[in-house]
Write a protein that holds these residues in place. Structure first.
Motif, short mmCIF file in Angstrom:
data_model
loop_
_atom_site.label_atom_id
_atom_site.label_comp_id
_atom_site.label_asym_id
_atom_site.label_seq_id
_atom_site.Cartn_x
_atom_site.Cartn_y
_atom_site.Cartn_z
N SER A 170 7.58 9.20 3.12
CA SER A 170 7.99 10.49 2.85
C SER A 170 8.46 10.91 1.38
CB SER A 170 9.33 10.57 3.62
OG SER A 170 10.29 9.67 3.28
N LEU A 171 8.02 9.75 0.44
CA LEU A 171 8.32 9.88 -1.15
C LEU A 171 7.13 10.87 -1.65
CD1 LEU A 171 8.99 6.38 -1.99
CD2 LEU A 171 10.74 8.06 -1.98
N GLY A 172 7.77 11.32 -2.61
CA GLY A 172 6.66 12.43 -3.52
C GLY A 172 6.19 11.36 -4.50
N LYS A 173 5.58 11.96 -5.65
CA LYS A 173 5.04 11.04 -6.72
C LYS A 173 6.12 10.63 -7.49
CE LYS A 173 0.58 13.20 -6.83
NZ LYS A 173 -0.14 11.97 -6.63
N THR A 174 6.20 9.56 -8.00
CA THR A 174 7.26 8.86 -8.86
C THR A 174 8.61 8.59 -8.14
OG1 THR A 174 8.09 10.88 -9.99
CG2 THR A 174 6.40 9.87 -10.79
N GLY A 175 8.30 8.85 -6.77
CA GLY A 175 9.69 8.71 -5.84
C GLY A 175 9.99 7.24 -5.94
N GLN A 176 11.36 7.16 -5.36
CA GLN A 176 12.10 5.80 -5.43
C GLN A 176 12.49 5.46 -3.85
OE1 GLN A 176 15.20 6.53 -8.44
NE2 GLN A 176 14.41 4.51 -9.34
N HIS A 177 11.98 4.18 -3.55
CA HIS A 177 12.17 3.71 -2.04
C HIS A 177 13.60 2.80 -1.99
CE1 HIS A 177 11.41 2.11 1.98
NE2 HIS A 177 11.94 1.02 1.56
N LEU A 178 14.74 2.98 -1.37
CA LEU A 178 15.95 2.20 -1.68
C LEU A 178 15.94 1.37 -0.33
CD1 LEU A 178 18.25 1.37 -2.81
CD2 LEU A 178 19.49 3.29 -1.86
N GLN A 179 15.78 0.23 -0.29
CA GLN A 179 15.97 -0.52 0.88
C GLN A 179 17.16 -1.14 0.98
OE1 GLN A 179 13.21 -0.97 3.16
NE2 GLN A 179 14.60 -1.98 4.53
N ILE A 180 17.73 -0.78 2.28
CA ILE A 180 19.23 -1.07 2.60
C ILE A 180 19.25 -1.98 3.76
CG2 ILE A 180 21.83 -0.75 3.04
CD1 ILE A 180 21.22 1.72 1.21
N GLY A 205 11.49 -10.90 7.43
CA GLY A 205 11.64 -10.46 6.29
C GLY A 205 10.43 -9.64 5.69
N HIS A 206 9.16 -9.74 6.41
CA HIS A 206 8.01 -8.95 5.87
C HIS A 206 7.76 -7.67 6.82
CE1 HIS A 206 7.25 -12.33 3.33
NE2 HIS A 206 7.69 -13.36 4.49
N ILE A 207 7.62 -6.45 5.90
CA ILE A 207 7.02 -5.26 6.34
C ILE A 207 5.94 -4.75 5.30
CG2 ILE A 207 7.78 -2.99 6.59
CD1 ILE A 207 10.51 -3.82 7.61
N PRO A 208 4.77 -4.44 6.16
CA PRO A 208 3.74 -4.02 5.36
C PRO A 208 4.06 -2.76 4.65
CG PRO A 208 2.94 -4.78 7.40
CD PRO A 208 4.48 -4.67 7.44
N ILE A 209 3.48 -2.40 3.33
CA ILE A 209 3.90 -1.20 2.68
C ILE A 209 2.67 -0.84 1.99
CG2 ILE A 209 4.99 -0.21 0.51
CD1 ILE A 209 6.91 -0.23 2.97
N PRO A 210 1.88 0.32 2.05
CA PRO A 210 0.87 0.79 1.43
C PRO A 210 1.01 0.59 -0.26
CG PRO A 210 1.85 2.52 2.19
CD PRO A 210 2.66 1.49 2.94
N MET A 211 0.33 -0.36 -0.72
CA MET A 211 0.73 -0.63 -2.31
C MET A 211 -0.34 0.21 -3.25
SD MET A 211 3.06 -2.72 -2.94
CE MET A 211 4.15 -3.78 -1.98
N ASP A 212 -1.30 0.53 -2.64
CA ASP A 212 -2.19 1.28 -3.30
C ASP A 212 -1.48 2.69 -3.53
OD1 ASP A 212 -4.04 -0.62 -3.64
OD2 ASP A 212 -5.36 0.27 -1.98
N ASN A 213 -0.72 2.96 -2.67
CA ASN A 213 -0.08 4.44 -2.74
C ASN A 213 1.22 4.27 -3.59
OD1 ASN A 213 -0.96 4.68 0.21
ND2 ASN A 213 -0.93 6.52 -0.64
N LEU A 214 1.79 3.07 -3.74
CA LEU A 214 2.71 2.87 -4.75
C LEU A 214 2.19 2.86 -6.20
CD1 LEU A 214 5.42 0.14 -4.53
CD2 LEU A 214 3.95 -0.05 -6.38
N VAL A 215 1.03 2.34 -6.30
CA VAL A 215 0.32 2.50 -7.66
C VAL A 215 0.01 3.80 -7.98
CG1 VAL A 215 -1.44 1.59 -9.06
CG2 VAL A 215 -0.20 -0.03 -7.48
N TYR A 216 -0.79 4.41 -7.13
CA TYR A 216 -1.33 5.52 -7.43
C TYR A 216 -0.33 6.72 -7.89
CZ TYR A 216 -4.38 9.66 -7.00
OH TYR A 216 -5.32 10.85 -7.12
N ASP A 217 0.87 6.86 -6.94
CA ASP A 217 1.83 7.78 -7.24
C ASP A 217 2.95 7.32 -8.10
OD1 ASP A 217 0.52 9.49 -5.51
OD2 ASP A 217 1.69 8.83 -3.74
N GLU A 218 2.88 5.96 -8.66
CA GLU A 218 3.97 5.51 -9.40
C GLU A 218 5.40 5.49 -8.64
OE1 GLU A 218 4.02 6.69 -13.60
OE2 GLU A 218 2.18 5.54 -14.18
#
Length: 355
Positions: free
Chosen positions: A261-271, A280-293
């Protein structure tokens, strides 16, 4: 004294008579007046965190969201006297490591989590001890009810620490909170107090209603839409996505929905912390993390030096942890309340205030 005692994974806690603690030189003993009942207690009771080395032992006393009165003071303790009203962050630091010295005691190198390991017995008991009291213990305002301080506990404090100190939240930002349990509702309330536009996401209408009471500008029942991240984005300007997304539950669905649900340069806060099957392992789309910073950050408890910030906002009426407390119970009811958290239908924060 009476205490709720652990005797095995998923075995009901037993209310028993145990030896009362005495204060070592660096310790105080606190007479418990209130203690929040947290989903983290449920995680530990379920044995979810053995991958992190958190393995509850027979005879452990849970309870890590306490408020109470100092009943005994160790010989080396200087800051506290019998009768002082206090609370305790569950992340007990040793006061000497580099993280403690730099104001990050919640990630101390020799951390002792209150109520999760036997050397730091918790507050589902008439009394409990606290290590390195001069460093760890926090005096609470005299005007605040112990139940309200227990509501502050780990959930509200962790949400506050995360939103104030771990992400770059500014007034007018869009914040989406996925999972509206005690910590999620706390995040809604804190984000609103900080001037954010807040979106609350859950699958239970009663929790969504409570989020609106606590300041959510928009709410979304995730069962009513096919694509939760896209539905969240529709609330934001030009559907660009939120600036900060909070996963306050810790299951793959909420974590991934929050991140997406984040936009570009958004921050995901894991609580939210994961359950046993995820380890302790949940898959995250890392390419989107890189592409959108985008960024991913965590929030774990709160160091004792940050409590004054919370107390000042409480004093000014900006935040009120007591609004999230929805139930008070006796010590005898604690085992059933913890077990029931597996149903995911607890609204707000239950607090034990009868010992």
């Amino acid at each position: 004294m009476k205490a709720a005692v652990f005797h095995g994974v998923e075995e009901p806690l037993q209310i028993e008579e145990v030896e009362p603690p005495t204060a070592d030189d660096d310790q105080i003993v606190v007479e418990t007046e209130a203690c929040g009942i947290c989903r983290s207690d449920w995680h530990a009771w379920k044995g979810d965190w053995d991958h992190m080395g958190v393995i509850p032992m027979d005879g452990l006393i849970f309870g890590h969201e306490p408020a109470g009165t100092v009943a005994e003071v160790g010989d080396d303790v200087e800051r506290f006297r019998e009768g002082d009203s206090v609370t305790v962050p569950f992340c007990l630091g040793d006061g000497t490591c580099e993280h403690c010295r730099s104001g990050h005691a919640n990630v101390c190198e020799r951390l002792m989590p209150l109520g999760f390991i036997k050397p730091a017995p918790g507050a589902f008991a008439e009394r409990f001890p606290v290590r390195e009291a001069d460093f760890n213990v926090v005096k609470q305002p005299d005007s605040v009810d112990p139940v309200e301080i227990a509501g502050l506990g780990c959930r509200f404090a962790t949400a506050f620490h995360g939103l104030v100190h771990r992400v770059d939240l500014t007034a007018g930002d869009w914040v989406a909170v996925h999972g509206l349990g005690g910590v999620g509702l706390s995040a809604v309330h804190v984000a609103n107090a900080l001037g954010a536009n807040v979106i609350g996401v859950d699958i239970i209408d009663e929790k969504l209603d409570k989020a609106e009471e606590l300041g959510a500008d928009e709410t979304l029942n995730a069962n009513d839409v096919k694509d939760v991240p896209q539905a969240v984005k529709q609330f934001t300007e030009s559907s660009k996505g939120v600036d900060i997304a909070v996963d306050a539950l810790g299951v793959p669905e909420t974590c991934q929905n929050a991140f997406n649900s984040l936009g570009k340069t958004g921050q995901h806060l894991q609580i939210g912390m994961t359950e046993g099957e995820d380890g302790g392992h949940i898959p995250i789309p890392m390419d989107n993390l890189v592409y959108d910073e985008r960024e991913i950050v965590g929030s774990y408890g709160i160091p004792p030096n940050q409590y004054d910030e919370i107390f000042r906002m409480m004093d000014r009426g900006k935040i009120d942890p007591g609004k999230i407390v929805t139930e008070t119970v006796s010590l005898e009811e604690v085992p059933d309340v913890i077990e029931s958290m597996g149903d995911y239908d607890t609204v707000g924060i239950p607090v034990c205030n009868e010992f």
